[in-house]
Scaffold this motif. Structure first.
Motif, PDB file in Angstrom:
ATOM      1  N   ILE A 196      14.338  -2.307   0.144  1.00 22.39           N
ATOM      2  CA  ILE A 196      13.677  -1.142   0.636  1.00 22.39           C
ATOM      3  C   ILE A 196      12.690  -0.930   1.699  1.00 22.39           C
ATOM      4  O   ILE A 196      12.783  -0.106   2.712  1.00 22.39           O
ATOM      5  CB  ILE A 196      13.161  -0.132  -0.765  1.00 22.39           C
ATOM      6  N   GLY A 197      12.192  -2.080   1.787  1.00 18.55           N
ATOM      7  CA  GLY A 197      11.158  -2.395   2.784  1.00 18.55           C
ATOM      8  C   GLY A 197      10.054  -1.273   2.929  1.00 18.55           C
ATOM      9  O   GLY A 197       9.587  -0.625   2.045  1.00 18.55           O
ATOM     10  N   THR A 198       9.425  -1.519   4.347  1.00  9.25           N
ATOM     11  CA  THR A 198       8.126  -0.275   4.203  1.00  9.25           C
ATOM     12  C   THR A 198       8.420   0.583   5.305  1.00  9.25           C
ATOM     13  O   THR A 198       9.698   0.576   6.066  1.00  9.25           O
ATOM     14  CB  THR A 198       7.124  -1.390   5.039  1.00  9.25           C
ATOM     15  N   GLY A 199       7.771   1.721   5.608  1.00 13.20           N
ATOM     16  CA  GLY A 199       8.072   2.779   6.636  1.00 13.20           C
ATOM     17  C   GLY A 199       7.255   3.955   6.223  1.00 13.20           C
ATOM     18  O   GLY A 199       6.743   4.109   5.060  1.00 13.20           O
ATOM     19  N   ASP A 200       6.939   4.759   7.035  1.00 16.84           N
ATOM     20  CA  ASP A 200       6.430   6.032   6.898  1.00 16.84           C
ATOM     21  C   ASP A 200       7.548   7.086   6.439  1.00 16.84           C
ATOM     22  O   ASP A 200       8.823   6.943   6.698  1.00 16.84           O
ATOM     23  CB  ASP A 200       5.882   6.740   8.224  1.00 16.84           C
ATOM     24  N   ASN A 201       7.140   8.011   5.504  1.00 16.25           N
ATOM     25  CA  ASN A 201       8.036   9.123   4.948  1.00 16.25           C
ATOM     26  C   ASN A 201       9.128   8.675   4.197  1.00 16.25           C
ATOM     27  O   ASN A 201      10.208   9.321   4.443  1.00 16.25           O
ATOM     28  CB  ASN A 201       8.211  10.033   6.305  1.00 16.25           C
TER      29      ASN A 201
ATOM     30  N   ILE B 171      10.001  12.061  -4.195  1.00 17.89           N
ATOM     31  CA  ILE B 171       8.860  11.426  -3.768  1.00 17.89           C
ATOM     32  C   ILE B 171       8.902  11.339  -2.382  1.00 17.89           C
ATOM     33  O   ILE B 171       9.892  10.948  -1.868  1.00 17.89           O
ATOM     34  CB  ILE B 171       8.499  10.143  -4.446  1.00 17.89           C
ATOM     35  N   GLN B 172       7.891  11.382  -1.608  1.00 13.81           N
ATOM     36  CA  GLN B 172       7.817  11.133  -0.084  1.00 13.81           C
ATOM     37  C   GLN B 172       6.609  10.187   0.248  1.00 13.81           C
ATOM     38  O   GLN B 172       5.355  10.750  -0.448  1.00 13.81           O
ATOM     39  CB  GLN B 172       7.798  12.398   0.613  1.00 13.81           C
ATOM     40  N   VAL B 173       6.690   9.250   0.393  1.00 11.23           N
ATOM     41  CA  VAL B 173       5.467   8.089   0.542  1.00 11.23           C
ATOM     42  C   VAL B 173       5.475   7.330   1.762  1.00 11.23           C
ATOM     43  O   VAL B 173       6.534   7.008   2.316  1.00 11.23           O
ATOM     44  CB  VAL B 173       5.230   7.257  -0.618  1.00 11.23           C
ATOM     45  N   ASP B 174       4.303   6.953   2.185  1.00 10.49           N
ATOM     46  CA  ASP B 174       4.352   5.838   3.620  1.00 10.49           C
ATOM     47  C   ASP B 174       3.993   4.650   2.619  1.00 10.49           C
ATOM     48  O   ASP B 174       3.189   4.518   1.662  1.00 10.49           O
ATOM     49  CB  ASP B 174       2.909   6.348   4.206  1.00 10.49           C
ATOM     50  N   ILE B 175       4.980   3.748   2.765  1.00 10.34           N
ATOM     51  CA  ILE B 175       4.914   2.113   2.272  1.00 10.34           C
ATOM     52  C   ILE B 175       4.291   1.105   3.361  1.00 10.34           C
ATOM     53  O   ILE B 175       5.247   1.265   4.560  1.00 10.34           O
ATOM     54  CB  ILE B 175       6.302   1.987   1.788  1.00 10.34           C
ATOM     55  N   SER B 176       3.273   0.470   3.121  1.00 11.00           N
ATOM     56  CA  SER B 176       3.052  -0.515   4.202  1.00 11.00           C
ATOM     57  C   SER B 176       2.623  -1.677   3.369  1.00 11.00           C
ATOM     58  O   SER B 176       2.370  -1.695   2.321  1.00 11.00           O
ATOM     59  CB  SER B 176       1.825   0.027   5.091  1.00 11.00           C
ATOM     60  N   GLY B 177       2.611  -2.881   3.971  1.00 11.25           N
ATOM     61  CA  GLY B 177       2.174  -4.073   3.409  1.00 11.25           C
ATOM     62  C   GLY B 177       3.340  -4.969   3.534  1.00 11.25           C
ATOM     63  O   GLY B 177       4.422  -4.812   4.164  1.00 11.25           O
ATOM     64  N   SER B 178       3.553  -5.811   2.475  1.00 11.39           N
ATOM     65  CA  SER B 178       4.590  -6.911   2.363  1.00 11.39           C
ATOM     66  C   SER B 178       5.251  -6.683   1.033  1.00 11.39           C
ATOM     67  O   SER B 178       5.161  -7.568   0.072  1.00 11.39           O
ATOM     68  CB  SER B 178       4.186  -8.170   2.382  1.00 11.39           C
ATOM     69  N   PRO B 179       6.180  -5.798   0.726  1.00 10.91           N
ATOM     70  CA  PRO B 179       6.881  -5.681  -0.614  1.00 10.91           C
ATOM     71  C   PRO B 179       7.936  -6.784  -0.836  1.00 10.91           C
ATOM     72  O   PRO B 179       8.393  -6.752  -1.907  1.00 10.91           O
ATOM     73  CB  PRO B 179       7.407  -4.367  -0.445  1.00 10.91           C
TER      74      PRO B 179
ATOM     75  N   SER C 279       0.867  -1.292  -0.079  1.00 15.72           N
ATOM     76  CA  SER C 279       0.014   0.000  -0.016  1.00 15.72           C
ATOM     77  C   SER C 279       0.917   1.266   0.000  1.00 15.72           C
ATOM     78  O   SER C 279       1.655   1.381   0.949  1.00 15.72           O
ATOM     79  CB  SER C 279      -0.794   0.141   1.101  1.00 15.72           C
ATOM     80  N   LEU C 280       0.751   2.182  -0.957  1.00 11.71           N
ATOM     81  CA  LEU C 280       1.541   3.326  -1.007  1.00 11.71           C
ATOM     82  C   LEU C 280       0.544   4.548  -0.898  1.00 11.71           C
ATOM     83  O   LEU C 280      -0.448   4.860  -1.461  1.00 11.71           O
ATOM     84  CB  LEU C 280       2.098   3.501  -2.466  1.00 11.71           C
ATOM     85  N   ASP C 281       0.677   5.363   0.103  1.00 13.70           N
ATOM     86  CA  ASP C 281       0.053   6.626   0.616  1.00 13.70           C
ATOM     87  C   ASP C 281       0.872   7.917   0.355  1.00 13.70           C
ATOM     88  O   ASP C 281       1.612   8.313   1.108  1.00 13.70           O
ATOM     89  CB  ASP C 281      -0.510   6.501   1.871  1.00 13.70           C
ATOM     90  N   TYR C 282       0.555   8.496  -0.889  1.00 16.25           N
ATOM     91  CA  TYR C 282       1.064   9.801  -1.018  1.00 16.25           C
ATOM     92  C   TYR C 282       0.559  11.054  -0.486  1.00 16.25           C
ATOM     93  O   TYR C 282       1.117  12.008  -0.329  1.00 16.25           O
ATOM     94  CB  TYR C 282       1.077  10.177  -2.610  1.00 16.25           C
TER      95      TYR C 282
END
Length: 142
Positions: A125-130, A54-62, A28-31
């Motif tokens: 790269i993994g997941t994370g906020d900002n 780009i700055q984005v919150d990435i969640s889930g299982s990439p 899930s990508l939240d811009y």
């Protein structure tokens, strides 16, 4: 100037870069929350210089997903084995190093690769906020 030295094609503009996971079902990508997608380009003849932030919150299982930047303003030249498609590149990713952008031929996508591996990039790269991606690439337009 003489006709031979005239600029026959010069253009500046904006574009909207986006993160692209190969298998996005678990990502899930939240811009919108606190992020941004900014792209600018200069095109002289068939050479495109594109910059992005780009700055984005990435969640889930990439994990096990290859990751790219999509939405480049012009389609890259279609060349054999990607030879000459990327002139120069740079990418800085939050907390990461050793990555580069590679133009995908006949496309508007540039792949992100880690310089010392050729496998999947999403798990690195993994997941994370900002999460921030800043960079640029110069390539030949079709």
């Amino acid at each position: 100037t003489t006709a031979a030295n005239e600029l026959d094609d010069y253009e500046e503009g904006t574009w909207t870069p986006a993160i692209l996971y190969q298998n996005a079902s678990g990502v899930s990508l939240d811009y919108a929350t606190d992020g941004f997608q900014v792209g600018r380009y200069t095109k002289i003849g068939n050479v495109v210089h594109a910059r992005l932030s780009i700055q984005v919150d990435i969640s889930g299982s990439p994990v096990n997903d290859n990751i790219s930047i999509s939405g480049f303003p012009f389609t890259q030249q279609n060349v054999s084995n990607s030879e000459g498609s990327t002139i120069a590149d740079q990418i800085n990713i939050t907390g990461k190093s050793g990555y580069r952008l590679t133009a995908s031929t006949n496309n508007t996508v540039a792949g992100i690769t880690l310089s010392n591996i050729t496998g999947n990039q999403g798990d690195d790269i993994g997941t994370g906020d900002n999460m921030q991606f800043h960079g640029g690439i110069s390539y030949f337009a079709a």
